[in-house]
Design an enzyme around this catalytic site. Structure first.
Site, PDB file in Angstrom:
ATOM      1  N   ASP A 258       0.863  -1.179   0.000  1.00  0.00           N
ATOM      2  CA  ASP A 258       0.000   0.000   0.000  1.00  0.00           C
ATOM      3  C   ASP A 258       0.899   1.229   0.000  1.00  0.00           C
ATOM      4  OD1 ASP A 258      -2.219   1.893   0.549  1.00  0.00           O
ATOM      5  OD2 ASP A 258      -3.308   0.079   1.077  1.00  0.00           O
TER       6      ASP A 258
ATOM      7  N   ASP B  82       4.613   2.939  -5.036  1.00  0.00           N
ATOM      8  CA  ASP B  82       3.681   3.475  -6.016  1.00  0.00           C
ATOM      9  C   ASP B  82       3.433   2.396  -7.073  1.00  0.00           C
ATOM     10  OD1 ASP B  82       2.337   4.800  -8.028  1.00  0.00           O
ATOM     11  OD2 ASP B  82       3.856   6.358  -8.315  1.00  0.00           O
TER      12      ASP B  82
ATOM     13  N   TYR C 133     -12.741   7.010 -15.128  1.00  0.00           N
ATOM     14  CA  TYR C 133     -12.722   5.806 -14.302  1.00  0.00           C
ATOM     15  C   TYR C 133     -13.233   4.602 -15.091  1.00  0.00           C
ATOM     16  CZ  TYR C 133     -13.786   2.739 -10.327  1.00  0.00           C
ATOM     17  OH  TYR C 133     -13.861   1.677  -9.457  1.00  0.00           O
TER      18      TYR C 133
ATOM     19  N   PRO D 259     -16.478  -5.525  -8.727  1.00  0.00           N
ATOM     20  CA  PRO D 259     -17.318  -5.272  -7.547  1.00  0.00           C
ATOM     21  C   PRO D 259     -18.304  -4.142  -7.804  1.00  0.00           C
ATOM     22  CG  PRO D 259     -14.947  -5.119  -7.046  1.00  0.00           C
ATOM     23  CD  PRO D 259     -15.104  -5.051  -8.531  1.00  0.00           C
TER      24      PRO D 259
END
Length: 248
Positions: A41, A62, A154, A184
């Site tokens: 992360d 990153d 997106y 999802p």
């Protein structure tokens, strides 16, 4: 009497965005099935690591940086000897109508939501090929099939994930590597806690199952796709959204 071993025993799984939310749930699910976890992360995944009884490695970096993929691969090689499973969960996206969308946000969205998946394949396919086994699961979104304004950047990046999954699956299938996408719906995480109850209910009403997805719902599908039971499933896009995405 046959004793069944955990489905992921002996596997090393790298999960991006593992500090919280869906990524944390994926890591916990895979660890519970015997995998060793690499928790990646931007911030250290100490909370997630503290919930895992087995071996794990915390890394930061990153996901859109090729240098960071190379560095983290070296760290994993030193600790575990290699990577068997990659779950590209890290992502970004916030509404921005086309009149306000600039090229910088467009490129940043693609670098995290799509370029990272390419970089993971370039880094880990060779070692998976050498083993004759590997799993990639890349997180897309069921939003690509919904009417949501302000999400062109997106949606384009998440649709790109599906195209990449399909193409990569064809390239690596002969080496025992599968590549799939999970789509999802809006999920009950820290990012959605402040949504008005009325807006949540409007979302639920478009689903067959009248509740938000929980992170564990998404993790269950990923656990299956990274197991031996899914060895004949590749190049697929699996909606995990309570029946919101309409089959066409």
């Amino acid at each position: 009497m046959t004793v069944l071993k955990p489905s992921h025993e002996g596997r090393v799984a790298l999960v991006t965005g593992a500090a919280r939310g869906i990524g944390q749930a994926i890591a916990l699910k895979l660890a519970g099935h015997g995998a060793k976890l690499v928790l990646w992360d931007m911030d250290e995944s100490q909370e997630t690591a503290g919930m895992i009884e087995g071996a794990n490695l915390i890394v930061t970096g990153d996901v859109s940086s090729a240098a960071d993929w190379e560095r983290i691969d070296r760290e994993v090689q030193e600790r575990f000897g290699g990577t068997d499973i990659v779950v590209n969960n890290a992502g970004m996206g916030s509404p921005k109508p086309i009149d306000e969308l600039d090229i910088e946000l467009w490129r940043k969205t693609f670098s995290i939501n799509l370029d990272a998946h390419f970089l993971s394949a370039k880094q880990f396919v060779p070692q998976m090929r050498a083993k004759g086994w590997g799993r990639f699961v890349n997180i897309s979104s069921n939003s690509i099939g919904l009417a949501i304004p302000g999400m062109s950047h997106y949606m384009a990046s998440k649709m790109g994930v599906i195209g990449f999954v399909r193409g990569l699956a064809n390239d690596v299938a002969a080496s025992g590597i599968t590549v799939n996408a999970v789509l999802p719906s809006i999920t009950n995480t820290r990012l959605t806690q402040d949504m008005p109850e009325e807006e949540k209910r409007r979302t639920w009403e478009t689903q067959a199952i009248k509740r938000f997805a929980e992170p564990s719902d998404i993790a269950g599908a990923i656990c299956f796709l990274t197991s031996e039971d899914a060895s004949f499933i590749t190049g697929q896009a699996l909606p995990v959204d309570g029946g919101q995405y309409k089959i066409s």
